[in-house]
Design an enzyme around this catalytic site. Structure first.
Site, PDB file in Angstrom:
ATOM      1  N   SER A  23       0.626  -1.361   0.018  1.00 28.28           N
ATOM      2  CA  SER A  23       0.106  -0.143  -0.015  1.00 28.28           C
ATOM      3  C   SER A  23       0.864   1.240   0.105  1.00 28.28           C
ATOM      4  O   SER A  23       0.238   2.191  -0.401  1.00 28.28           O
ATOM      5  CB  SER A  23      -1.017  -0.011   1.331  1.00 28.28           C
ATOM      6  N   HIS A  49      -1.174   5.695   6.814  1.00 33.20           N
ATOM      7  CA  HIS A  49      -0.622   5.807   5.400  1.00 33.20           C
ATOM      8  C   HIS A  49      -0.196   7.331   5.159  1.00 33.20           C
ATOM      9  O   HIS A  49      -0.520   8.210   5.529  1.00 33.20           O
ATOM     10  CB  HIS A  49      -1.338   5.110   4.160  1.00 33.20           C
TER      11      HIS A  49
END
Length: 270
Positions: free
Chosen positions: A45, A251
């Protein structure tokens, strides 16, 4: 002698030379350094662009992730995006590497975080006590020390077999949390938890760096680039706990990919 035609002629010649020199130094020529480059992005990711706007598909790929941004800036001959949110080392070997061309010139990858239990560890630390957090971090550290090196070695070897002449850039992970303040806001993690998670992240990066270098690959360390921009800091390049969508949690945001990861790949790619 009439000086006006001579002056005009000199100006015309000067303007022409300026145009030629400007064209020679244009960004298009700089980008032509990669005009013959076939670029493949692999990984999880942090490479697919989770956390940035514009994610799509099952793998949550975003045009704001660093691979797409690098491609837009450098115009390589081809770009193949095989990244996928949630990928582990065995996914790279079985679902990504086989789809690379043997003539690939440049490869970028982030991998290893999911193998080490990134998501469940952060979730456990979010909802559990300081002691619970330390236990799951310790479990992750044991895995990173005892098992991850072999998984990385196998993955890097598979990349090299598939693309024997590629320049491979292995990018690390940022240290997630700012620890300059004891407070992380309402619902934020305690300083003890943040320090434990950061220590685990440093061990993960050090392990990835060692195995990448042993494979003859280039390791691009992003920790210094993200310094001062962690979760709980005044100018975070990493998303904190996010409800919609929850996958964005912890993230990089768009600034993280643009100012953290993109320069790291650019410097390492040459």
């Amino acid at each position: 002698m009439n000086r006006r035609p001579a002056v005009l002629a000199c100006l015309a010649i000067t303007s022409l030379l300026t145009l030629v020199l400007t064209t020679a130094a244009s960004p298009a020529q700089a980008a032509s350094a990669f005009a013959d480059t076939d670029y493949v992005a692999l990984g999880d990711s942090y490479s697919s662009g989770v956390g940035a706007p514009g994610q799509s598909g099952l793998c949550l790929r975003s045009s704001r992730g660093y691979p797409a941004q690098w491609t837009a800036a450098n115009d390589p001959r081809s770009f193949t995006n095989l990244t996928c949110g949630g990928a582990e080392t065995d996914d790279v070997r079985s679902l990504q590497v086989p789809f690379m061309s043997s003539g690939t010139d440049l490869v970028s990858i982030t991998i290893g975080g999911n193998d080490a239990g990134f998501a469940p560890t952060v979730i456990s630390c979010t909802v559990g006590s300081d002691a619970d957090c330390q236990r799951v971090v310790d479990d992750g550290r044991d895995y990173i020390t005892d098992e991850l090196p072999a998984d990385l070695d196998a993955t890097y070897a598979a990349i090299r077999r598939r693309a024997p002449h590629a320049h491979v850039v292995v990018l690390g992970y940022p240290v997630l949390f700012d620890t300059s303040s004891a407070s992380c806001g309402i619902g934020g993690m305690s300083l003890t938890k943040r320090r434990a998670l950061n220590d685990g992240a440093r061990l993960l990066d050090d392990t990835i760096a060692a195995r990448a270098q042993a494979a003859g690959f280039t390791f691009a360390d992003v920790r210094d680039r993200f310094a001062g921009h962690g979760v709980c800091g005044p100018s975070p390049w990493i998303n904190g706990l996010t409800l919609l969508p929850p996958t964005d949690s912890f993230h990089p945001n768009q600034s993280g990919y643009t100012y953290g990861y993109l320069p790291a790949l650019s410097d390492a790619a040459g």
